[in-house]
Write a protein that holds these residues in place. Sequence first.
Motif, PDB file in Angstrom:
ATOM      1  N   THR A  13      -4.549   0.240   6.144  1.00 41.04           N
ATOM      2  CA  THR A  13      -5.263   0.305   4.869  1.00 41.04           C
ATOM      3  C   THR A  13      -6.627   0.940   5.091  1.00 41.04           C
ATOM      4  N   PRO A  26      -0.614   1.155  -2.721  1.00 43.58           N
ATOM      5  CA  PRO A  26       0.080   0.805  -1.475  1.00 43.58           C
ATOM      6  C   PRO A  26       0.566   2.066  -0.760  1.00 43.58           C
ATOM      7  N   SER A  28       2.877   4.827   0.564  1.00 43.48           N
ATOM      8  CA  SER A  28       4.109   5.350  -0.025  1.00 43.48           C
ATOM      9  C   SER A  28       5.142   5.701   1.031  1.00 43.48           C
ATOM     10  N   ALA A  34      -2.200   2.400   3.004  1.00 41.50           N
ATOM     11  CA  ALA A  34      -2.547   1.918   1.670  1.00 41.50           C
ATOM     12  C   ALA A  34      -4.003   2.317   1.443  1.00 41.50           C
ATOM     13  N   GLU A  58       0.538 -10.676   1.410  1.00 42.17           N
ATOM     14  CA  GLU A  58       1.325  -9.574   1.969  1.00 42.17           C
ATOM     15  C   GLU A  58       2.188  -8.894   0.907  1.00 42.17           C
ATOM     16  N   HIS A  59       2.894  -9.662   0.091  1.00 41.57           N
ATOM     17  CA  HIS A  59       3.741  -9.059  -0.939  1.00 41.57           C
ATOM     18  C   HIS A  59       2.907  -8.284  -1.959  1.00 41.57           C
ATOM     19  N   ARG A  61       0.215  -6.796  -1.579  1.00 44.28           N
ATOM     20  CA  ARG A  61      -0.298  -5.553  -1.003  1.00 44.28           C
ATOM     21  C   ARG A  61       0.767  -4.454  -0.953  1.00 44.28           C
ATOM     22  N   THR A  62       1.993  -4.752  -1.372  1.00 43.93           N
ATOM     23  CA  THR A  62       3.029  -3.712  -1.494  1.00 43.93           C
ATOM     24  C   THR A  62       3.105  -3.175  -2.919  1.00 43.93           C
TER      25      THR A  62
END
Length: 184
Positions: A13, A26, A28, A34, A58-59, A61-62
Motif C-alpha cells: 500500500t 485496492p 488491481s 493499493a 483485511e477484507h 482493504r480489498t
Amino acid sequence: MLFNDLFREAYRTVLVRGSDEPEYVPASEPDGFARVVFAHGYYASALHEISHWCIAGEHRRTLHDYGYWYCPDGRTPEQQQAFETVEVKPQAIEWLFALAAGFRFHISLDNLSGAGAAQETRFRQNVCTQAGRYLERGLPDRAQRFLEALAAFYGTGATLKARWHEDVRRIAPSTSEPALPQEN
C-alpha cells in the motif's frame, strides 16, 4: 514518505496525492499496490485517509473505499448522524497523528451544505473520549506504528500526552477531560 516506508512492502500500500476527492483504491493486480489517495496534497487529508486505512480490516482493504457507504455534503440529519457515528475512531486517530506531527487538528463534520451537525457537541466529546482511550490503551497496530513514526520524525513523543491534554479544551470545550495517567 513515512507511510510508504512503513507500509509499502508489508501491506503493498502507498500513500499518493490526488485531486478533488480522497479515496482508497485496492490493488488491481496480485503484485500491485493499493493506494490511499489524499485530496489536493493537503496534509490534513493525508492524515485523515491514513487513519481510515489504519483501522480498516483485511477484507475491507480489498474493497474500493473500504466498502463504506458515503453520502456527500448535503446530508439529511439522519445521514449526518450515521456519518458522525462512523467518524469517531478515524477522527480520534487523525487528531493523535496531527499532534505527533505538530499539526493543528480540526474536527470535520463534513456537511457544509446540509443541515450541519446532527449533534456536534456530542460528536466532539466522543472524539475526545476515543482519543483518550487510544492514548491510555494504545491504538490499533498499524495506527500505533504510524503514530510512533510521526512522533520520532517530528520529535514529539515526549510531549504528545501533555499536548493532547491542552488541545482537549480547544476541540471539545464543554467536555470534561477524560482522565489519563499523568506523566511525571
